[in-house]
Each structure stands twice: as C-alpha cells, then as structure tokens.
Enzyme design. Sequence first.
Site, short mmCIF file in Angstrom:
data_model
loop_
_atom_site.label_atom_id
_atom_site.label_comp_id
_atom_site.label_asym_id
_atom_site.label_seq_id
_atom_site.Cartn_x
_atom_site.Cartn_y
_atom_site.Cartn_z
N HIS A 137 -22.61 36.71 -68.87
CA HIS A 137 -23.28 37.37 -67.79
C HIS A 137 -22.65 38.65 -67.23
CE1 HIS A 137 -25.96 36.99 -64.04
NE2 HIS A 137 -24.84 37.24 -63.48
N TYR B 297 -43.41 50.62 -89.20
CA TYR B 297 -42.08 50.80 -88.16
C TYR B 297 -41.73 52.21 -88.45
CZ TYR B 297 -38.43 50.55 -92.09
OH TYR B 297 -37.69 51.09 -92.98
N GLU C 58 -28.43 37.02 -72.80
CA GLU C 58 -27.99 35.59 -71.91
C GLU C 58 -29.48 35.02 -71.66
OE1 GLU C 58 -26.46 35.14 -68.06
OE2 GLU C 58 -26.81 37.04 -67.56
N CYS D 20 -31.63 55.63 -97.82
CA CYS D 20 -31.00 55.06 -96.63
C CYS D 20 -29.95 56.22 -96.00
CB CYS D 20 -30.31 53.93 -96.65
SG CYS D 20 -29.48 53.31 -95.23
N LYS E 131 -32.24 58.73 -89.50
CA LYS E 131 -33.06 58.12 -88.64
C LYS E 131 -32.42 57.70 -87.19
CE LYS E 131 -34.25 54.27 -88.32
NZ LYS E 131 -34.57 53.08 -89.01
N GLU F 78 -41.03 54.53 -85.17
CA GLU F 78 -39.74 55.17 -84.81
C GLU F 78 -39.92 56.56 -84.81
OE1 GLU F 78 -36.88 51.90 -86.83
OE2 GLU F 78 -37.28 53.44 -88.32
N CYS G 256 -32.28 55.17 -92.96
CA CYS G 256 -31.59 54.64 -92.00
C CYS G 256 -30.57 55.70 -91.05
CB CYS G 256 -30.97 53.34 -92.45
SG CYS G 256 -31.41 52.75 -93.78
C1 LIG Z 1 -37.24 56.97 -92.71
C2 LIG Z 1 -36.84 55.61 -93.18
C3 LIG Z 1 -36.07 54.87 -92.49
C4 LIG Z 1 -35.58 53.66 -92.84
N1 LIG Z 1 -34.83 52.93 -92.04
C5 LIG Z 1 -34.36 51.72 -92.61
C6 LIG Z 1 -33.36 50.96 -91.45
O1 LIG Z 1 -33.38 51.24 -90.18
N2 LIG Z 1 -33.00 49.88 -91.96
C7 LIG Z 1 -33.20 49.48 -93.24
O2 LIG Z 1 -32.48 48.45 -93.59
N3 LIG Z 1 -33.99 50.11 -94.15
C8 LIG Z 1 -34.50 51.23 -93.59
N4 LIG Z 1 -35.20 51.86 -94.58
C9 LIG Z 1 -35.29 51.54 -95.88
C10 LIG Z 1 -34.20 51.85 -96.92
O3 LIG Z 1 -33.89 53.08 -96.81
C11 LIG Z 1 -34.49 51.20 -98.22
O4 LIG Z 1 -34.90 49.97 -98.32
C12 LIG Z 1 -33.31 51.36 -99.17
O5 LIG Z 1 -32.82 52.64 -99.30
C13 LIG Z 1 -33.87 50.73 -100.66
O6 LIG Z 1 -32.61 50.92 -101.45
P1 LIG Z 1 -32.85 51.17 -102.88
O7 LIG Z 1 -31.65 51.06 -103.56
O8 LIG Z 1 -34.03 50.36 -103.50
O9 LIG Z 1 -33.56 52.59 -103.14
P2 LIG Z 1 -33.01 53.99 -102.65
O10 LIG Z 1 -31.99 54.02 -101.69
O11 LIG Z 1 -34.41 54.58 -102.35
O12 LIG Z 1 -32.59 54.76 -103.82
C14 LIG Z 1 -33.02 55.15 -105.16
C15 LIG Z 1 -32.28 56.35 -105.70
O13 LIG Z 1 -33.00 56.41 -106.86
C16 LIG Z 1 -33.14 58.00 -107.22
N5 LIG Z 1 -33.82 58.18 -108.32
C17 LIG Z 1 -35.31 57.91 -108.38
N6 LIG Z 1 -35.65 57.85 -109.76
C18 LIG Z 1 -34.64 58.39 -110.23
C19 LIG Z 1 -34.79 58.85 -111.76
N7 LIG Z 1 -35.55 58.68 -112.37
N8 LIG Z 1 -33.36 59.06 -112.33
C20 LIG Z 1 -32.27 59.20 -111.31
N9 LIG Z 1 -32.23 59.04 -110.20
C21 LIG Z 1 -33.78 58.42 -109.69
C22 LIG Z 1 -33.57 58.50 -105.94
O14 LIG Z 1 -33.13 59.80 -105.73
C23 LIG Z 1 -32.60 57.55 -104.83
O15 LIG Z 1 -31.48 58.40 -104.71
C24 LIG Z 1 -35.77 53.14 -94.28
C25 LIG Z 1 -36.55 53.94 -94.95
C26 LIG Z 1 -37.08 55.06 -94.57
C27 LIG Z 1 -38.06 56.10 -95.68
#
Ligand SMILES: Cc1cc2nc3c(=O)[nH]c(=O)nc-3n(C[C@H](O)[C@H](O)[C@H](O)COP(=O)(O)OP(=O)(O)OC[C@H]3O[C@@H](n4cnc5c(N)ncnc54)[C@H](O)[C@@H]3O)c2cc1C
Length: 452
Positions: free
Chosen positions: A435, A177, A440, A43, A51, A181, A48
């Site tokens: 308004h 989406y 609205e 994110c 973006k 976007e 997010c």
């Molecule tokens: C282009 C794009 C736009 C988006 N826009 C939106 C939006 O507008 N609104 C919204 O709500 N959501 C949006 N999302 C979705 C949102 O980013 C995800 O739903 C959210 O980040 C999920 O969180 P998470 O904690 O599951 O994983 P993540 O945020 O993906 O975090 C996982 C972390 O784990 C780390 N990792 C992975 N494997 C290992 C390992 N073995 N050892 C150590 N670290 C590791 C990764 O490096 C990463 O930092 C978007 C996603 C993308 C790709």
Amino acid sequence: MSSMDFDLFVIGAGSGGVRAARMAAGFGARVAVAEDRYMGGTCVNVGCVPKKLYVYAAEYGKGFSDARGFGWEGEQPSFHWSTLRDNKKTEISRLNAIYRKLLSGVDATLIDGRARIVDAHTVAVGDRQYTSERILIATGGWPYIPDFPGSEYAVTSNEVFDLEEFPRRLVVVGGGYIAVEFAGIFNGLGSQVTQLYRGPLFLRGFDADIRAHAAREIAKSGVKLRFETNVTAIRPGAGGLQVELTDGSTLEADTVLYATGRKPHLAGLGLENVNVELNPDGTIAVDEHFSTSEAGIFALGDVTGGMELTPVALAEGMAFARRQFGQQDASPEYEFIPTAVFCQPNISTVGFTEEEARERYGDIVLYKSAFKPMKHTLSGRDERSFMKMIVVRETDQVVGVHMVGPDAGEIMQGIAIALKAGATKAVFDNTIGIHPTAAEEFVTMREPVPED
Ligand SMILES: Cc1cc2nc3c(=O)[nH]c(=O)nc-3n(C[C@H](O)[C@H](O)[C@H](O)COP(=O)(O)OP(=O)(O)OC[C@H]3O[C@@H](n4cnc5c(N)ncnc54)[C@H](O)[C@@H]3O)c2cc1C
C-alpha cells in the site's frame, strides 16, 4: 567427431537463433550462425527494444503536464524527433555489438550474409557452402502490406523508427498490438494520429472488457479510432498523402503506417530444395521438439507461428539446445504466458479471457475493478484503470488476470508466477497488499460480479 563442418548451423541471429546457438555451443557443439541484416534480430533492431524506448519518450509528453498538478511550473519542453531517433540508433548499435560478442565469446562462427539451404545438411552463404549435422531455421517474421493502389506509399514497423521527418499527421492501419502501440507512441510524441481497423473493435484475442476499456482510454488520450474502416487507396497530393477510405472519406497524412500482420521470413531460404512442410498460414510446421518434416532440419520462433514473442523464442531456443546437445528432455510450457501492450495506459494479461474460460471450465466467477489511479487525483489526467480476474468456481483456481493501467506489464509478471503455480483466489485473498499501489487491488477484490 562428425566429418561435417558444424554440428549446428543456425540461420538467423534473432532472439531464438542466438539463444539456441549460445546454449548449444555451451554444451560443446560446433556452431555457426548466419545473419544477413542485423545482430539480435527483430526484437533488438525493429521490435521490442526500440519500441519500448519510444514508449518512454511518448510518456514524457503527458508527464510534463501531469507534473503541474504536483507543483512543477514552467514552459513545457519541445520534442525533437532526430534526437530520439539518433540516440536510439546509438543504443541499438551498442546492443548489436554485445550480441556479436555473445556469440564470439562461446566460439560460434558468425557468418555475415543471407543463408540458403542447399540440402538437408548443406547451407550456402554467398559463394561458400557449409555442411552441418543439424540446421536450425530461426528466420523470424516480416511485416506485410496488402496490395492496393498506392500501397507503395505506406511504411511498416521496419521503417517507422527511422523516418527522416517526424510525421505531424499519422495514419496507422491495423488492430493488433503493434498497431495500437505505434498509435500511442506517435500520439504521445505529438502527432495527430488516426488508427483505422477494418473490424468492429481492435485487439482481437484479448478479453472483451479489456478491449472495450482500452478503446475508451486510448480515444481519451487523443488517438482518433475509426473501426470498421479500411484504406482503398493512397495518393500523393499537394498537402501530403491522400488516404482514401472505405466509407468514401479521405484523410490527409504525412505518413501511413501499415501494421496489419507479419508473415514468416522464408524468402530465398531454399526450402524448395528440402522436404520442409508448411502450415496452412505459411509458417513452418514443427513437432513439440522443433523438428520439421525433413530429418536434420529444425525451426523455432516466429517463423513457426504461435505466440510471436521474444521470451517464447528464447524458451524454444533453450529447449531445442538442451534436447539436441545437452541430453535433457526439455520442452517449453505454453500455458499462462503473460503479455503486455505498451499503449497508454498499458494493457497486460495472463491466462484465459472470460470467453475462453467459460468454454473451457463452464462455471466461472468474475471479479472486476475500475478506478482512477492515485497519481491522477492531482495530475488531473482523465484516465481510469481496469482490472479483471477470472476464477473457476469449482476449484477456486485463478485462470485469467487482465489489466489496463499504468505499469500493467510490470505488475503482471508477478501475477503470472502465481497463476503458473496454480494459485487459488483464496491465496490471492490471503496475500497482504503493498500500500498504496494499484497492484494491491488484485489481493483486495472481494465482491464477485453478480451473475446475470
Ligand atoms: C514492432 C514490434 C514490436 C514487438 N514488441 C515485442 C515486445 O514488446 N515483446 C515481445 O516479447 N515481442 C515483441 N515483438 C516480437 C519479437 O520481436 C519476436 O517475437 C522475436 O524477435 C522473434 O524472434 P525470432 O528469433 O523468431 O526471429 P527474429 O528476431 O525476427 O530474428 C530472425 C533473424 O533472421 C534473420 N534472417 C532471416 N532470413 C535470413 C536468412 N535467409 N539468412 C540469414 N539471416 C536471416 C533476420 O535478419 C533476423 O535477424 C515485437 C515485434 C515487432 C515487429
């Protein structure tokens, strides 16, 4: 106190992992967090946040020409990609530091590096091993490019924010989406954008009227939409990348962005060392309290599938920490989750589509409204908004609200609260509007759509 190094070892410092770690530490747990790439996860770094910053940049494009109808004259400023990209980098670095501080502030141990599960209570990072009562997998998702000739020339959402050169001609492949976007962002910044989608209409899963209205408006905004078209090959050529399509034609592009889906990020995680079962789509299978099939190992966020959104991962992280360390019986609620697509104009939605509502409730009443936003009476921009409300006839409960139009995401958050509270159409009707606003319209939709 346990003889293990930690009470909780979180793998992944993204939305869900950081929230779970902070709350667990707040309840007094000894917490470690391993992160191998970037603080804040998808994110903050490639999702997010960057973006939305780029969406703001893109909206200036039309904003300058809109302003002429309001009396603003002069030369239209030119866009400089490197300024946007580098300012974005500075902002993300600031956020990375804040996330690091949030964790150190609650005395969580931050371990930089890739984590590998060794057994149900042991995690290795580099050449060190750590033991923990519980392990939480919050590793998120990873973009996926299918295999085809020249797929190595395509980029994903991970790279597109930091392109060295601004793509004057961009091909976006995908109908979800994220694809929509990015097509809007680069169109607004001045690229010639073609969006390809193999199905008949993009944004599968959204209400059919919303998909159709959005397709019309997005096409008017300048994105060339080509549905039922896919890429067969990408070849480098003198004038740029030659993108060969299923209909036999070829497009020339500077960049090809693939946004055709994300897979759970499980590479090198060591799941073969434990008994963690996966769902058929490869995501980690969990119960309603985020337990995997291996006792002591939990998972949440995008790696478990479901609605892949930051607020969902945050809610799951909080519920997990409350239950495991706060002795509270917490579970997130998945009904009426609002969501937005930040294309131009925005799309936002909460609750059921017409199709889903018919299937679930049978007899429904529909309200629809299409209009030119007031701002565009003077701006001259050819753009129309659309709103739709779905009501259960028997109970009068509003179970779906959908919108295409400026600030739809901002408007829908408040509507979502009403739907969660079980608001009926009569409650909407008895609410006084603000308004003049577009919002609205939601409290003044009086005439239902006549039944066929
Ligand atoms: C282009 C794009 C736009 C988006 N826009 C939106 C939006 O507008 N609104 C919204 O709500 N959501 C949006 N999302 C979705 C949102 O980013 C995800 O739903 C959210 O980040 C999920 O969180 P998470 O904690 O599951 O994983 P993540 O945020 O993906 O975090 C996982 C972390 O784990 C780390 N990792 C992975 N494997 C290992 C390992 N073995 N050892 C150590 N670290 C590791 C990764 O490096 C990463 O930092 C978007 C996603 C993308 C790709």
